[in-house]
Design a protein around this motif. Sequence first.
Motif, short mmCIF file in Angstrom:
data_model
loop_
_atom_site.label_atom_id
_atom_site.label_comp_id
_atom_site.label_asym_id
_atom_site.label_seq_id
_atom_site.Cartn_x
_atom_site.Cartn_y
_atom_site.Cartn_z
N GLU A 66 0.86 -1.09 0.07
CA GLU A 66 0.01 -0.08 -0.05
C GLU A 66 0.85 1.13 -0.06
OE1 GLU A 66 -2.96 2.22 3.12
OE2 GLU A 66 -2.96 -0.05 3.19
N SER A 67 1.95 1.23 0.83
CA SER A 67 2.80 2.51 1.01
C SER A 67 4.21 1.68 1.66
CB SER A 67 2.45 3.68 1.69
OG SER A 67 2.15 3.22 2.90
N ALA A 68 5.03 2.56 1.59
CA ALA A 68 6.44 2.27 2.29
C ALA A 68 6.05 2.14 3.94
CB ALA A 68 7.64 3.06 2.03
N ALA A 69 5.27 3.29 4.26
CA ALA A 69 4.75 3.45 5.79
C ALA A 69 4.31 2.33 6.19
CB ALA A 69 4.10 4.55 5.88
N ALA A 70 3.28 2.03 5.28
CA ALA A 70 2.04 0.66 5.72
C ALA A 70 3.06 -0.80 5.75
CB ALA A 70 1.08 0.55 4.61
N ARG A 71 4.05 -0.83 4.98
CA ARG A 71 4.98 -1.84 4.93
C ARG A 71 5.69 -2.12 6.22
NH1 ARG A 71 10.38 -2.21 4.32
NH2 ARG A 71 11.35 -4.34 3.64
N ASP A 72 6.03 -1.13 6.61
CA ASP A 72 6.97 -0.93 7.80
C ASP A 72 6.21 -1.07 9.06
OD1 ASP A 72 9.14 -0.38 6.27
OD2 ASP A 72 9.27 1.69 6.57
N ALA A 73 5.05 -0.57 9.05
CA ALA A 73 3.90 -0.76 10.29
C ALA A 73 3.40 -2.10 10.48
CB ALA A 73 2.73 0.10 9.97
N ASP A 74 3.51 -2.65 9.32
CA ASP A 74 2.83 -4.05 9.21
C ASP A 74 4.05 -5.08 10.06
OD1 ASP A 74 0.35 -3.56 8.16
OD2 ASP A 74 0.87 -4.34 6.20
N ILE A 75 5.26 -4.82 9.57
CA ILE A 75 6.53 -5.46 9.98
C ILE A 75 6.52 -5.20 11.49
CG2 ILE A 75 8.84 -5.75 10.29
CD1 ILE A 75 8.72 -5.19 7.18
#
Length: 230
Positions: A66-75
């Motif tokens: 979805e976005s780089a921020a969403a990727r990092d938040a999911d991790i």
Amino acid sequence: MTDHVHDLRSVRKATDRLLTAVAKVDNATLAEESHLPGWTRGHILAHLARNADALVNVFEGRPMYESAAARDADIERDAPRPLEIQLADVRETSERFLAQGEVDQDWSRTVELRNGVTDLASNVPFRRLVEVELHHVDLNIGYTLGDLPEEFARREIAFLADRWAGRPEVPPVTLRTHHDDSVWKTGSTEGDPVTLSGPLSELLGWLAGRELKGAHLSVEGGPLPALPPL
């Protein structure tokens, strides 16, 4: 074209090796630091699961994340989970990715990955294999660059040598194995040429910024070049 069927089989084998190894640790070990700065072993397992989902998105024509921020938040959200949940998530998401590889599709089409990077669909299974194999090393639970299958190590060296080719901040570099004189070239065409010689694991360590980062390689022509982060 890349043999995606072969690579999908390799992904399954590599994932099974990783899951078998991780199943032997405990929750306390999972919460400890990995070889990747700022990431626990739990972060790596969370990333592997979310990456499998992301590559299914790629196959199905959706944005990888979805976005780089969403990727990092999911991790970050998934990293603290107990071992049992982590293992199940990696296993189930990997199965979904492998099932996508069984779908009838045009493997010669171009797909979009992160940050505008594109590639052939047939190369996506190898990209997943890279994630599984290198992050197994990053977990720091006994699997090293020297344990990687030789075929994979050679292909990843070739892939990364191509990635760093033409980069002006990297001098012209020739990589050569000690045991059979296999050769790869990378870096720019300007500057003093450097030759790095050693085992596959050390050459890959330098290219991928893993383990000793090539510190034990034989270097001719200058100091060991520093590479930008992957």
